[in-house]
Structures are given as C-alpha cells and as structure tokens.
Motif scaffolding. Structure first.
Motif, PDB file in Angstrom:
ATOM      1  N   LEU A 242       0.834  -1.197   0.000  1.00  0.00           N
ATOM      2  CA  LEU A 242       0.000   0.000   0.000  1.00  0.00           C
ATOM      3  C   LEU A 242       0.873   1.253   0.000  1.00  0.00           C
ATOM      4  O   LEU A 242       0.590   2.214  -0.708  1.00  0.00           O
ATOM      5  CB  LEU A 242      -0.929  -0.019   1.217  1.00  0.00           C
ATOM      6  CG  LEU A 242      -1.936   1.120   1.328  1.00  0.00           C
ATOM      7  CD1 LEU A 242      -2.866   1.118   0.116  1.00  0.00           C
ATOM      8  CD2 LEU A 242      -2.732   0.983   2.603  1.00  0.00           C
ATOM      9  N   LEU A 243       1.925   1.236   0.802  1.00  0.00           N
ATOM     10  CA  LEU A 243       2.844   2.384   0.829  1.00  0.00           C
ATOM     11  C   LEU A 243       3.537   2.557  -0.524  1.00  0.00           C
ATOM     12  O   LEU A 243       3.688   3.681  -0.999  1.00  0.00           O
ATOM     13  CB  LEU A 243       3.896   2.199   1.933  1.00  0.00           C
ATOM     14  CG  LEU A 243       3.398   2.401   3.361  1.00  0.00           C
ATOM     15  CD1 LEU A 243       4.505   2.099   4.364  1.00  0.00           C
ATOM     16  CD2 LEU A 243       2.924   3.831   3.566  1.00  0.00           C
ATOM     17  N   ASN A 244       3.905   1.432  -1.111  1.00  0.00           N
ATOM     18  CA  ASN A 244       4.518   1.505  -2.448  1.00  0.00           C
ATOM     19  C   ASN A 244       3.526   2.082  -3.452  1.00  0.00           C
ATOM     20  O   ASN A 244       3.877   2.906  -4.294  1.00  0.00           O
ATOM     21  CB  ASN A 244       4.981   0.120  -2.912  1.00  0.00           C
ATOM     22  CG  ASN A 244       6.297  -0.268  -2.274  1.00  0.00           C
ATOM     23  OD1 ASN A 244       7.030   0.590  -1.797  1.00  0.00           O
ATOM     24  ND2 ASN A 244       6.591  -1.554  -2.239  1.00  0.00           N
ATOM     25  N   TRP A 245       2.281   1.617  -3.353  1.00  0.00           N
ATOM     26  CA  TRP A 245       1.255   2.105  -4.277  1.00  0.00           C
ATOM     27  C   TRP A 245       1.017   3.603  -4.055  1.00  0.00           C
ATOM     28  O   TRP A 245       0.895   4.378  -4.991  1.00  0.00           O
ATOM     29  CB  TRP A 245      -0.046   1.312  -4.067  1.00  0.00           C
ATOM     30  CG  TRP A 245      -1.109   1.731  -5.046  1.00  0.00           C
ATOM     31  CD1 TRP A 245      -1.215   1.364  -6.329  1.00  0.00           C
ATOM     32  CD2 TRP A 245      -2.185   2.622  -4.780  1.00  0.00           C
ATOM     33  NE1 TRP A 245      -2.281   1.939  -6.930  1.00  0.00           N
ATOM     34  CE2 TRP A 245      -2.918   2.740  -5.969  1.00  0.00           C
ATOM     35  CE3 TRP A 245      -2.626   3.336  -3.652  1.00  0.00           C
ATOM     36  CZ2 TRP A 245      -4.054   3.532  -6.077  1.00  0.00           C
ATOM     37  CZ3 TRP A 245      -3.757   4.112  -3.775  1.00  0.00           C
ATOM     38  CH2 TRP A 245      -4.463   4.209  -4.985  1.00  0.00           C
ATOM     39  N   ILE A 246       1.001   4.039  -2.790  1.00  0.00           N
ATOM     40  CA  ILE A 246       0.809   5.463  -2.469  1.00  0.00           C
ATOM     41  C   ILE A 246       1.998   6.257  -2.976  1.00  0.00           C
ATOM     42  O   ILE A 246       1.832   7.335  -3.574  1.00  0.00           O
ATOM     43  CB  ILE A 246       0.611   5.662  -0.944  1.00  0.00           C
ATOM     44  CG1 ILE A 246      -0.731   5.104  -0.520  1.00  0.00           C
ATOM     45  CG2 ILE A 246       0.734   7.128  -0.569  1.00  0.00           C
ATOM     46  CD1 ILE A 246      -0.953   5.092   0.982  1.00  0.00           C
ATOM     47  N   ASP A 247       3.206   5.720  -2.796  1.00  0.00           N
ATOM     48  CA  ASP A 247       4.400   6.415  -3.295  1.00  0.00           C
ATOM     49  C   ASP A 247       4.369   6.521  -4.817  1.00  0.00           C
ATOM     50  O   ASP A 247       4.675   7.573  -5.381  1.00  0.00           O
ATOM     51  CB  ASP A 247       5.675   5.669  -2.864  1.00  0.00           C
ATOM     52  CG  ASP A 247       6.024   5.917  -1.402  1.00  0.00           C
ATOM     53  OD1 ASP A 247       5.522   6.916  -0.845  1.00  0.00           O
ATOM     54  OD2 ASP A 247       6.798   5.134  -0.839  1.00  0.00           O
ATOM     55  N   ILE A 248       3.980   5.446  -5.464  1.00  0.00           N
ATOM     56  CA  ILE A 248       3.910   5.435  -6.924  1.00  0.00           C
ATOM     57  C   ILE A 248       2.827   6.399  -7.385  1.00  0.00           C
ATOM     58  O   ILE A 248       3.028   7.180  -8.323  1.00  0.00           O
ATOM     59  CB  ILE A 248       3.661   4.003  -7.449  1.00  0.00           C
ATOM     60  CG1 ILE A 248       4.907   3.146  -7.217  1.00  0.00           C
ATOM     61  CG2 ILE A 248       3.305   4.024  -8.921  1.00  0.00           C
ATOM     62  CD1 ILE A 248       4.709   1.671  -7.520  1.00  0.00           C
ATOM     63  N   SER A 249       1.668   6.396  -6.706  1.00  0.00           N
ATOM     64  CA  SER A 249       0.591   7.322  -7.056  1.00  0.00           C
ATOM     65  C   SER A 249       1.046   8.761  -6.869  1.00  0.00           C
ATOM     66  O   SER A 249       0.788   9.635  -7.714  1.00  0.00           O
ATOM     67  CB  SER A 249      -0.637   7.094  -6.178  1.00  0.00           C
ATOM     68  OG  SER A 249      -1.345   5.989  -6.582  1.00  0.00           O
ATOM     69  N   HIS A 250       1.707   8.994  -5.759  1.00  0.00           N
ATOM     70  CA  HIS A 250       2.204  10.344  -5.473  1.00  0.00           C
ATOM     71  C   HIS A 250       3.245  10.753  -6.518  1.00  0.00           C
ATOM     72  O   HIS A 250       3.217  11.856  -7.038  1.00  0.00           O
ATOM     73  CB  HIS A 250       2.804  10.376  -4.054  1.00  0.00           C
ATOM     74  CG  HIS A 250       3.295  11.743  -3.664  1.00  0.00           C
ATOM     75  ND1 HIS A 250       2.458  12.816  -3.480  1.00  0.00           N
ATOM     76  CD2 HIS A 250       4.552  12.217  -3.432  1.00  0.00           C
ATOM     77  CE1 HIS A 250       3.176  13.866  -3.154  1.00  0.00           C
ATOM     78  NE2 HIS A 250       4.468  13.512  -3.118  1.00  0.00           N
ATOM     79  N   TRP A 251       4.117   9.799  -6.834  1.00  0.00           N
ATOM     80  CA  TRP A 251       5.156  10.073  -7.830  1.00  0.00           C
ATOM     81  C   TRP A 251       4.525  10.353  -9.190  1.00  0.00           C
ATOM     82  O   TRP A 251       4.932  11.264  -9.893  1.00  0.00           O
ATOM     83  CB  TRP A 251       6.109   8.862  -7.905  1.00  0.00           C
ATOM     84  CG  TRP A 251       7.212   9.064  -8.899  1.00  0.00           C
ATOM     85  CD1 TRP A 251       8.328   9.789  -8.765  1.00  0.00           C
ATOM     86  CD2 TRP A 251       7.235   8.512 -10.205  1.00  0.00           C
ATOM     87  NE1 TRP A 251       9.088   9.743  -9.891  1.00  0.00           N
ATOM     88  CE2 TRP A 251       8.426   8.946 -10.817  1.00  0.00           C
ATOM     89  CE3 TRP A 251       6.377   7.676 -10.921  1.00  0.00           C
ATOM     90  CZ2 TRP A 251       8.775   8.590 -12.098  1.00  0.00           C
ATOM     91  CZ3 TRP A 251       6.760   7.338 -12.201  1.00  0.00           C
ATOM     92  CH2 TRP A 251       7.946   7.792 -12.781  1.00  0.00           C
ATOM     93  N   ARG A 252       3.496   9.570  -9.558  1.00  0.00           N
ATOM     94  CA  ARG A 252       2.811   9.758 -10.829  1.00  0.00           C
ATOM     95  C   ARG A 252       2.112  11.118 -10.872  1.00  0.00           C
ATOM     96  O   ARG A 252       2.143  11.821 -11.883  1.00  0.00           O
ATOM     97  CB  ARG A 252       1.790   8.640 -11.056  1.00  0.00           C
ATOM     98  CG  ARG A 252       2.455   7.330 -11.437  1.00  0.00           C
ATOM     99  CD  ARG A 252       1.475   6.230 -11.628  1.00  0.00           C
ATOM    100  NE  ARG A 252       0.798   6.392 -12.913  1.00  0.00           N
ATOM    101  CZ  ARG A 252      -0.335   5.809 -13.232  1.00  0.00           C
ATOM    102  NH1 ARG A 252      -0.935   5.018 -12.373  1.00  0.00           N
ATOM    103  NH2 ARG A 252      -0.873   5.987 -14.406  1.00  0.00           N
ATOM    104  N   SER A 253       1.480  11.526  -9.786  1.00  0.00           N
ATOM    105  CA  SER A 253       0.811  12.824  -9.775  1.00  0.00           C
ATOM    106  C   SER A 253       1.842  13.959  -9.834  1.00  0.00           C
ATOM    107  O   SER A 253       1.611  14.969 -10.495  1.00  0.00           O
ATOM    108  CB  SER A 253      -0.121  12.982  -8.582  1.00  0.00           C
ATOM    109  OG  SER A 253       0.558  12.854  -7.371  1.00  0.00           O
TER     110      SER A 253
END
Length: 135
Positions: A8-19
């Motif tokens: 979940l943290l990886n997904w949040i980091d990736i989402s944050h990075w993508r945004s």
C-alpha cells in the motif's frame, strides 16, 4: 499484513510520484506552449518588421530619386539663370557693337570722302601741271 502495508505504501508512493510527474509534465507543457507563443509572436514581429523595412527602403529610394530630380532641376535652373545672364550680356555687347559699327561706318565714310577729295585734288594738280608744262 505487513506485506499489504508495504504494498500500500509503495502504491501510495507510486501514485504520489505519478501525480508529481503529471504536474511536472503539465507545467513543462505550459512552459513550452508559452515559449511557442512567444516564438510565434517574435516571428510575426520579424515578418512585419521585414515588410516595414522593405517599405521604408522603398520610400527611401523614392526620396533619393526625388532628391536627384530636384538637384537636376536646380542645376538646370542655375544654368537657365546663367543663360539669361549671358543673353543680357550678349544684348549689351550687340548694342555696343552696333554703336561701334555705326561709328566705324561714319569714320569710313569720312575717310572715303577724304580719299575722293584727295583723288580729285591729285587729278586737279596733274591737270594744272599739264597746263603749266604746256605754257
């Protein structure tokens, strides 16, 4: 659950990075659009200034031609004025020449009359000598 939390943290980091990437891409795209508009404006200004420069060069050439024509007209006017002055001088000289010719003709007539009188006197003198020689 730990794996889930890490995922979940990886997904949040990736989402944050993508945004963040999207924001950077959008920002970069906006900058590029502004530069493109600026370039287009600069091209438009250059194109219009080139045509303005061409127009100014054409006007300058017309002014140079007009100036040359005026200088030629001025030179002709100066020559005409000089010609008029010469014409006046010729008239004065012609008048003076006529007067001199009149005086010379009068002098020539006096000399002619004097020469005729001298011939007449010489003939008379010969005649008188002949008459005296015969006596």
């Amino acid at each position: 659950m730990i794996n889930f939390n890490i995922g979940l943290l990886n997904w949040i980091d990736i989402s944050h990075w993508r945004s963040l990437c999207r924001a950077n891409v959008a920002k970069r795209e906006k900058e590029l659009k502004l530069k493109l508009e600026s370039t287009d404006n600069a091209r438009h200004i250059l194109d219009s200034s080139d045509s303005g420069t061409d127009e100014l060069e054409l006007q300058l050439q017309k002014c140079i031609i007009e100036r040359n024509d005026l200088e030629l007209t001025l030179e002709e006017a100066k020559q005409d004025t000089g010609r008029k002055d010469i014409k006046v001088e010729f008239r004065v000289m012609a008048s003076a020449l006529s007067k001199e010719m009149g005086m010379m003709e009068a002098q020539l007539k006096r000399w002619k009359d004097a020469a005729l009188e001298a011939v007449s006197l010489r003939d008379k003198a010969h005649s008188l000598r002949a008459t005296l020689s015969g006596k």
